[in-house]
Structure formats: structure tokens, C-alpha cells
Design an enzyme around this catalytic site. Structure first.
Site, PDB file in Angstrom:
ATOM      1  N   GLY A 328       0.819  -1.204   0.000  1.00  0.00           N
ATOM      2  CA  GLY A 328       0.000   0.000   0.000  1.00  0.00           C
ATOM      3  C   GLY A 328       0.857   1.258   0.000  1.00  0.00           C
ATOM      4  N   TRP A 330       3.883   1.510  -0.925  1.00  0.00           N
ATOM      5  CA  TRP A 330       4.629   1.568  -2.184  1.00  0.00           C
ATOM      6  C   TRP A 330       3.828   2.275  -3.287  1.00  0.00           C
ATOM      7  CZ3 TRP A 330       3.240  -1.228  -6.724  1.00  0.00           C
ATOM      8  CH2 TRP A 330       4.116  -1.004  -7.787  1.00  0.00           C
ATOM      9  N   HIS A 331       2.502   2.101  -3.259  1.00  0.00           N
ATOM     10  CA  HIS A 331       1.671   2.730  -4.293  1.00  0.00           C
ATOM     11  C   HIS A 331       1.564   4.247  -4.127  1.00  0.00           C
ATOM     12  CE1 HIS A 331      -0.102  -1.272  -5.481  1.00  0.00           C
ATOM     13  NE2 HIS A 331       0.043  -0.691  -6.632  1.00  0.00           N
ATOM     14  N   VAL A 332       1.865   4.746  -2.934  1.00  0.00           N
ATOM     15  CA  VAL A 332       1.745   6.178  -2.671  1.00  0.00           C
ATOM     16  C   VAL A 332       2.495   6.967  -3.745  1.00  0.00           C
ATOM     17  CG1 VAL A 332       2.457   8.029  -1.088  1.00  0.00           C
ATOM     18  CG2 VAL A 332       1.443   5.920  -0.192  1.00  0.00           C
TER      19      VAL A 332
END
Lengths: 409, 78
Positions: A328, A330-332
Site C-alpha cells: 500500500g 509503495w503505491h503512494v
């Protein structure tokens, strides 16, 4: 120029692939030519000027060069060190150094909007590859120094540079070290062309239509309620995300095959998953396998070996929570954070719940796996859980929530 | 042969399924008998029982897929 983003990109690509194909069909090595072509395409890709912002392009190119040098130094240095010593603390420091540029790039927009130029397209995918080499060096599977040209070719392999699939060094190296015979190459070429056309179908026809004819027009439909609109958006966006990304991956895989590299698959019919575990073996596979092998399994191994916790389910759940929270985070991107963190939490939660369900079912056998009706129902149920996950991912849930509509409709 | 039987015995314990012994050519991942967690448990047990340490990144599911294959791979690392 955006990778696989326009017809002009494909025309230029087709022209440059002619020598690759001719050499391949003659059963000759096209590796040297491909390596040179790779550098040229990096220039074409990274000289992409978006919105007339020349500075941004230059900054991205500088960041890419610094990043590559940084990763090369870490990898080369760690392999040299690992020949002599193997301290756990050194390994951790090296991993932290390896992901440091990514962390900086991700966190800059939160510190100051003006600093968001630090980074470049694909930084996270290239980081995954770098960390992967460090992990395998630690495990003693990569023992000798890697030739610089091959290392750069692997890290900056242009078909996969911006969004994967995430390959692994030893696999990649095996492919570029063997020259296929003319017959073998013909087969790879056939698969490659096939995948490229699948990419056109997925990304530029189906994905494009869902996005342009449905998602972008949803707000114009006045006779449906906000809630209904959000439901349609949820399913439409999920399908769009799949066709867009699977199409993109098909391009990357197709071009790779033509260049003699069997880049791993990224999708395996994710919407027919029987359960959430099955889904993560089918969706964005190279990413989930990366997290499985380098985060989940290593963490679980560590906890089990140290005997800190006895409860098997608890250990496994800790692993899932860490994995999906990291995924999660990492998707930022570019200052958007909440939706991705909620997305990570959501998947961690359903993995944990599924874990308990699986244990319960093993004992009571109330949910017969081989029954056809149960199978179809499982797929249906999983599909809805997945789509709700993508709805969170799209940012609509968090927007919807914050706008207050959530409670009223 | 004895080593192979010991490995299969261990796998049957971890998968909690006797089918492993009856059919040592079954693909453990496809059959849903082994997952990432089971794999780790197995690797930890292999280390403590047989003294063989298998790095996690060595474990490729396409190669280490059946009880027989796992036993073969472990015999190589012995």
C-alpha cells in the site's frame, strides 16, 4: 516519448527491431545490437517532455543517471563484500541504501510540493530489481561479480522500464546468454507479435472504450443516483485497470520475446480467482511474487526460526499485514496516500480473514472445493471483493467518504 | 531411499494430508496443499532435522513442486 503510448512509438520501435529480427531468424546473436538499441530507447523514452516542462525532463534524466550509478555501486560493492563476509547488519544497511532513493522520491511531495521533481518514471520498478540482486547475493545464489553491461541492461531494460514486469537477474541473464536457434527464434517472434497485438486489443481498444465511453461519461448520466454511479464506476474501473495494465504488460512481454528475453507474465486471468490468495497469484504477479519471496517468506522464516511466536496463523497473519501495508505504501504517489494505505489495509484484512476461514474449513469441510456450484460462487464472491479493493484504490471511496455523500445516499 | 521417505514424511506432516505419501508426484502448489507459509515451515524443519539450509530465493515453485522433486533437490544440497 511515452513507452507504448502512441503509434509513433510503435513505428519507431518496429523500425529498430528489424535488425534484431533478421539476426534472430538467422540464428545469430542479437544481444549486442539490442543493448545499443536499449540505450537509444532510454533516451527516446526519457526525453519525453510533458506539458512543455523542459526542466522536469532534464531533472528526471539526471535523477535516472544518479540512481543507476547509485544502484551499480551498491550491487557491485555488496557482491565484493559478500565474498569475504556475511554480516546480517551489513545486509540490512545495504537493503536500506538500495531503497533509499525510492523512499526519498516518494516522500518529497509530502515535504514540499516543489521538491516533487526528485525521481523519474519507473523508479520503483528499477528499485525492485536492484533489491532482488542484493537478496540473492545475500542468499549466496549470486556469487561472482556481474558484468557492468549486463547489469545495466537488466536494470534499465527498456520494455519493462516504466511499469514492469519485474524480472529476476539470474533468469534474465540465462536468456541473454543463450542464442536461440532459427526455429526457436521463430517461435519467440511469433509469441512476441501475438502479445503485442493482444496489447493493442486490451489497452487501446477494450481499455480505451471502457474509460472513454463509460467512466468519463458517468457524470453526464443524470438519471442515476450517486450510489448507483459509484457502483458502476467500481466495476468499470476494475475492468479498465485490468485491460489497461494487462495490455501494457503484453506489450512489454511481446517486445521482450522479440529481443530474445522471456520476460515473466504479469497476469493470469485474475477475475476467475477462487479466493483472495488465488487472486494474488494471478494479479500483477511479478510484483506480488516479489513481495512474497522477499518480504513475506523471509519475515515468516525469521519469526518461525527464532520461535518468537508459536501460533502458526498469527505468524502468517503478521506476514500478510506487513506485506500489504508495504504494498500500500509503495503505491503512494505524488502526494496521494490515503487511498493506497486503505487499499493495503483492506487486502491485509481479507487475507487474514481468509486465513481463518481456510483453517476452519480444513477442519469442518463445509465449503467443498470440488463442487461446481461452490466453485462458481467462490469466483463471484472473490470478484466482488477484488472490485471493492480497486474502488478503494481508485481514490473514489476516500473522496466519497470525505465529501460526506457516503452516509446520505 | 530412506532420506526420500523422511522428506515425504515431513511433507505429509506439514501439509496435514496423507495424499502426499500416496501420491508423491502430486503438484503440491496446484493441489493447494502447500503455500508460501507451508513452504517456509518446511524450510525451517529441513534445516533443523536434516541440517540442510535452503535459501528462500533458491526455492523455485516450478522445480520444487512435487514431493519427489523436493526430495531430489534436497538430496543434491545434502
Amino acid at each position: 516519448m511515452t513507452v507504448f503510448g502512441s503509434f509513433s512509438f510503435f513505428f519507431i520501435l518496429a523500425a529498430f527491431l528489424i535488425p534484431t529480427v533478421i539476426l534472430g531468424l538467422q540464428g545469430k546473436s542479437n544481444k549486442t545490437y539490442n543493448m545499443i538499441m536499449n540505450l537509444l530507447f532510454l533516451i527516446i523514452i526519457f526525453s519525453n517532455v510533458s506539458n512543455g516542462n523542459v526542466n522536469k525532463t532534464i531533472y528526471a534524466a539526471i535523477c535516472l543517471v544518479i540512481f543507476t550509478i547509485w544502484q551499480m555501486m551498491i550491487i557491485k560493492g555488496y557482491i565484493a563484500y559478500r565474498k569475504r563476509e556475511n554480516k546480517t547488519s551489513t545486509f540490512y544497511i545495504v537493503v536500506i541504501l538500495s531503497i533509499l532513493p525510492l523512499v526519498i522520491s516518494k516522500s518529497m511531495p509530502f515535504i514540499d510540493k516543489h521538491l516533487s521533481f526528485i525521481g523519474f518514471l519507473g523508479i520503483s520498478y528499477l528499485t525492485f530489481k536492484g533489491v532482488q540482486i542484493v537478496m540473492e547475493t545475500r542468499d549466496g545464489l549470486i556469487k561472482e561479480q556481474l558484468p557492468l553491461d549486463r547489469l545495466i541492461y537488466f536494470i534499465l531494460y527498456f520494455p519493462a522500464v516504466s511499469s514492469g514486469p519485474i524480472d529476476r537477474y539470474r533468469r534474465f541473464d540465462k536468456d541473454i546468454s543463450t542464442v536461440p536457434t532459427s526455429e526457436q527464434y521463430q517461435e519467440m517472434l511469433y509469441i512476441g507479435i501475438n502479445r503485442i497485438f493482444q496489447g493493442f486489443l486490451y489497452k487501446f481498444i477494450i481499455g480505451y472504450l471502457i474509460n472513454n465511453e463509460l467512466l468519463l461519461k458517468l457524470n453526464d448520466i443524470s438519471w442515476i443516483s450517486t450510489f448507483q454511479r459509484e457502483i458502476i464506476y467500481m466495476y468499470g474501473y476494475s475492468l479498465y485497470l485490468f485491460f489497461d495494465f494487462a495490455g501494457y504488460s503484453a506489450f512489454a512481454i511481446g517486445v521482450s520475446y522479440i529481443m530474445g528475453v522471456r520476460t515473466p507474465e504479469n497476469f493470469n486471468k485474475p477475475f476467475i480467482s477462487r479466493n483472495i490468495k488465488d487472486f494474488w497469484n494471478r494479479w500483477h504477479m511479478t510484483l506480488s511474487f516479489w513481495f512474497r519471496d522477499y518480504v513475506y517468506m523471509r519475515l515468516v522464516f525469521w519469526i518461525t526460526k527464532k520461535k518468537w511466536i508459536k501460533d502458526r496463523i498469527a505468524i502468517s497473519n503478521i506476514g500478510y499485514v506487513v506485506l500489504f501495508m508495504l504494498m500500500g505504501i509503495w503505491h503512494v504517489a505524488g502526494g496521494a496516500a490515503l487511498q493506497y494505505i486503505v487499499y493495503g489495509l483492506y487486502h491485509a484484512l481479507i487475507m487474514v480473514l481468509y486465513n481463518y476461514f481456510e483453517k476452519w474449513n480444513k477442519k469442518h469441510k463445509k465449503w467443498p472445493q470440488k463442487n461446481k456450484f461452490v466453485h462458481v460462487f467462490s469466483i463471484f464472491l472473490t470478484f466482488n471483493f477484488i472490485c471493492f479493493g480497486f474502488y478503494i484504490f481508485s481514490g473514489h471511496l476516500t473522496n466519497y467518504w470525505q465529501s460526506g455523500n457516503f452516509l446520505h445516499s | 531411499m530412506e532420506f526420500k521417505n523422511e522428506v515425504i514424511e515431513l511433507l505429509a506432516e506439514i501439509c496435514q494430508e496423507d495424499e502426499v505419501k500416496a501420491n508423491p508426484d502430486i503438484d503440491l502448489f496446484e493441489a493447494g496443499l502447500l503455500d508460501s507459509f507451508g513452504t517456509v515451515e518446511m524450510l525451517v524443519e529441513v534445516e533443523s532435522r536434516f541440517g540442510i539450509s535452503v535459501p528462500i530465493s533458491e526455492f523455485d515453485r516450478d522445480v520444487w513442486n512435487t514431493p519427489n522433486h523436493i526430495a531430489e533437490q534436497l538430496a543434491k544440497l545434502k
